[in-house]
Design a protein around this motif. Structure first.
Motif, short mmCIF file in Angstrom:
data_model
loop_
_atom_site.label_atom_id
_atom_site.label_comp_id
_atom_site.label_asym_id
_atom_site.label_seq_id
_atom_site.Cartn_x
_atom_site.Cartn_y
_atom_site.Cartn_z
N PRO A 105 -2.41 15.08 -3.93
CA PRO A 105 -2.73 13.68 -4.24
C PRO A 105 -3.84 13.15 -3.35
O PRO A 105 -3.98 13.58 -2.20
N GLY A 106 -4.62 12.23 -3.88
CA GLY A 106 -5.67 11.58 -3.10
C GLY A 106 -5.07 10.79 -1.97
O GLY A 106 -4.05 10.13 -2.13
N GLU A 113 -6.64 4.89 -5.50
CA GLU A 113 -6.41 5.84 -4.41
C GLU A 113 -7.50 5.71 -3.36
O GLU A 113 -7.77 6.61 -2.61
N GLY A 115 -6.60 12.90 -7.32
CA GLY A 115 -6.46 13.89 -6.26
C GLY A 115 -7.27 15.13 -6.53
O GLY A 115 -8.25 15.10 -7.28
#
Length: 178
Positions: A167-168, A54, A41
């Protein structure tokens, strides 16, 4: 990093043996702990931290595979995006990118398969010539970027961006992989 960001650790389960098997070397222990706590992220809306699964924008292995493929493409001869280094190839010596910024700074480990456990960080700023070497852990380097205004040319604390983590999403930034 957890205290700095106020983040609640995620406790992500990862098959490190499979990832390290593909790379042919173990990854730094502190990187694995960071990833298990945060995932991939963005710190402070500007420092991208690569992880696993991700989506391609935040996937360490996907980014490494793409860099390795470009480095090994005969059409490019001896030209490398990481010049004077090469992208790490299993069993060899080279760079594996684990982070970057929205300003095109790059953060890599210099990995040597003959010296597992030794992970100097090489960083390159978009506006400063050449690579800078740091003999410190991934977590310490990331902390210094976010919290130490005097950590130049990479410290971002002087910009007062806060110390957050997002977060991604799994989607590339602006439709483009990092």
């Amino acid at each position: 990093m957890i205290e700095l960001t106020g983040w609640e650790p995620l406790g992500i389960s990862v098959d490190w043996a499979a990832i390290e098997g593909e790379l042919g070397v173990p990854l730094p222990a502190d990187y694995k702990q960071l990833y298990e706590a945060f995932g991939g992220g963005v710190f402070s809306d500007s420092v991208y931290f690569l992880g696993r699964d991700e989506g391609v924008a935040f996937d360490l292995l996907a980014q490494w595979r793409a860099s390795l493929s470009a480095d090994q493409d005969n059409r490019f001869k001896d030209v490398s995006a990481t010049d004077p280094y090469a992208t790490y190839a299993p069993g060899g010596k080279g760079l594996v990118k684990w982070g970057s910024t929205e300003w095109a700074d790059e953060y890599c480990w210099l990995i040597d398969a003959e010296q597992p456990g030794d992970y100097p960080i090489l960083a390159r700023s978009h506006d400063v010539d050449g690579w800078h070497r740091y003999d410190m852990s991934t977590a310490e380097f990331l902390y210094r970027i976010l919290a130490d205004a005097d950590f130049q040319p990479f410290g971002i604390a002087q910009y007062d961006l806060g110390t957050t983590f997002t977060p991604g999403s799994g989607d590339p930034i602006d439709g483009q992989p990092l």
